[in-house]
Write a protein that holds these residues in place. Structure first.
Motif, PDB file in Angstrom:
ATOM      1  N   VAL A  69       0.844  -1.204   0.000  1.00  0.00           N
ATOM      2  CA  VAL A  69       0.000   0.000   0.000  1.00  0.00           C
ATOM      3  C   VAL A  69       0.877   1.250   0.000  1.00  0.00           C
ATOM      4  O   VAL A  69       0.623   2.205  -0.748  1.00  0.00           O
ATOM      5  N   VAL A  70       1.931   1.238   0.822  1.00  0.00           N
ATOM      6  CA  VAL A  70       2.838   2.391   0.871  1.00  0.00           C
ATOM      7  C   VAL A  70       3.514   2.582  -0.484  1.00  0.00           C
ATOM      8  O   VAL A  70       3.602   3.710  -0.996  1.00  0.00           O
ATOM      9  N   ASN A  71       3.965   1.471  -1.094  1.00  0.00           N
ATOM     10  CA  ASN A  71       4.597   1.577  -2.408  1.00  0.00           C
ATOM     11  C   ASN A  71       3.613   2.083  -3.456  1.00  0.00           C
ATOM     12  O   ASN A  71       3.964   2.921  -4.301  1.00  0.00           O
ATOM     13  N   LEU A  72       2.369   1.581  -3.393  1.00  0.00           N
ATOM     14  CA  LEU A  72       1.357   2.040  -4.345  1.00  0.00           C
ATOM     15  C   LEU A  72       1.025   3.515  -4.136  1.00  0.00           C
ATOM     16  O   LEU A  72       0.808   4.256  -5.100  1.00  0.00           O
ATOM     17  N   GLU A  73       1.002   3.952  -2.876  1.00  0.00           N
ATOM     18  CA  GLU A  73       0.755   5.374  -2.605  1.00  0.00           C
ATOM     19  C   GLU A  73       1.888   6.226  -3.169  1.00  0.00           C
ATOM     20  O   GLU A  73       1.648   7.294  -3.729  1.00  0.00           O
ATOM     21  N   LYS A  74       3.129   5.743  -3.029  1.00  0.00           N
ATOM     22  CA  LYS A  74       4.266   6.477  -3.601  1.00  0.00           C
ATOM     23  C   LYS A  74       4.155   6.533  -5.118  1.00  0.00           C
ATOM     24  O   LYS A  74       4.385   7.577  -5.731  1.00  0.00           O
ATOM     25  N   GLN A  75       3.800   5.380  -5.726  1.00  0.00           N
ATOM     26  CA  GLN A  75       3.651   5.353  -7.179  1.00  0.00           C
ATOM     27  C   GLN A  75       2.512   6.261  -7.624  1.00  0.00           C
ATOM     28  O   GLN A  75       2.619   6.952  -8.641  1.00  0.00           O
ATOM     29  N   LEU A  76       1.425   6.269  -6.844  1.00  0.00           N
ATOM     30  CA  LEU A  76       0.298   7.147  -7.168  1.00  0.00           C
ATOM     31  C   LEU A  76       0.706   8.610  -7.089  1.00  0.00           C
ATOM     32  O   LEU A  76       0.369   9.403  -7.963  1.00  0.00           O
TER      33      LEU A  76
ATOM     34  N   GLN B 253       0.645  11.147 -10.095  1.00  0.00           N
ATOM     35  CA  GLN B 253      -0.095  12.408 -10.042  1.00  0.00           C
ATOM     36  C   GLN B 253       0.814  13.593 -10.360  1.00  0.00           C
ATOM     37  O   GLN B 253       0.405  14.511 -11.072  1.00  0.00           O
ATOM     38  N   ASN B 254       2.041  13.556  -9.855  1.00  0.00           N
ATOM     39  CA  ASN B 254       2.988  14.624 -10.183  1.00  0.00           C
ATOM     40  C   ASN B 254       3.278  14.640 -11.677  1.00  0.00           C
ATOM     41  O   ASN B 254       3.353  15.708 -12.295  1.00  0.00           O
ATOM     42  N   LYS B 255       3.447  13.443 -12.258  1.00  0.00           N
ATOM     43  CA  LYS B 255       3.719  13.369 -13.692  1.00  0.00           C
ATOM     44  C   LYS B 255       2.518  13.879 -14.485  1.00  0.00           C
ATOM     45  O   LYS B 255       2.685  14.593 -15.482  1.00  0.00           O
TER      46      LYS B 255
END
Length: 192
Positions: A73-80, A84-86
């Motif tokens: 979940v933490v990794n997915l939040e980082k990827q999200l 979003q920044n991209k």
């Protein structure tokens, strides 16, 4: 102990204890039951320990699985967040491209208007020149014309910028319109 009297008048001696034959098996039976109860308690304790150990093992595996899920979940939040920044960067770039496209389109329309004005002036079509000038000023296309010559324009031998050429044509059209108005006023005076 029972004291038994003797008839001969002598001292009384204690009788030996006589235990009934049924009392020894009861004690043995009670001891067997106590040992059985103790063994059952030991077996129950061992069984509970084993089930507790299994439950603790399951809980530890559940905790490990939860940690794995939490890490995902933490990794997915980082990827999200990165996505979003991209997306925001791409949206900004798209807006910039749209602005550049709009500016390029306006610049192109301004040059087309200048070219049309130049041709109409050479054809001496004052009404059409006036409509092109009005359109360019209403749409603020004059500000899209460059006010300096580029290197390629200078290499072609041009001496005035597009904005300066527009001003020259506008002044020339206005001068011709003034002459035409004076000529028409003179014709009306002669007719009257």
């Amino acid at each position: 102990m029972k004291l038994v009297k003797r008839n001969d008048g002598g001292p009384v001696e204690p009788e030996e204890d006589v235990t009934p034959t049924g009392k020894k098996p009861v004690v043995v039976y009670i001891m067997v039951l106590f040992i059985a109860a103790f063994l059952l308690m030991a077996w129950s304790f061992a069984s509970h320990q084993r089930s507790n150990t299994e439950a603790i093992g399951e809980l530890q595996s559940s905790v490990t699985a939860m940690r794995g899920v939490q890490d995902r979940v933490v990794n997915l939040e980082k990827q999200l967040g990165a996505a979003q920044n991209k997306i925001q960067d791409l949206e900004r770039q798209a807006q910039l491209r749209e602005y550049e496209l709009e500016a390029s389109s306006r610049h192109s329309r301004a040059l087309e208007g200048l070219y049309a004005l130049e041709r109409l002036y050479r054809q001496e079509s004052l009404e059409n020149c006036r409509s092109v000038i009005d359109m360019m000023e209403q749409e603020d296309l004059v500000s899209c014309l460059s006010d300096q010559l580029s290197d390629s324009e200078q290499s072609l031998g041009l001496t005035v910028s597009a904005q300066e050429r527009y001003q020259q044509l506008k002044e020339a059209v206005e001068a011709l319109e003034a002459e035409a108005a004076q000529a028409e006023a003179g014709n009306q005076e002669e007719a009257a």
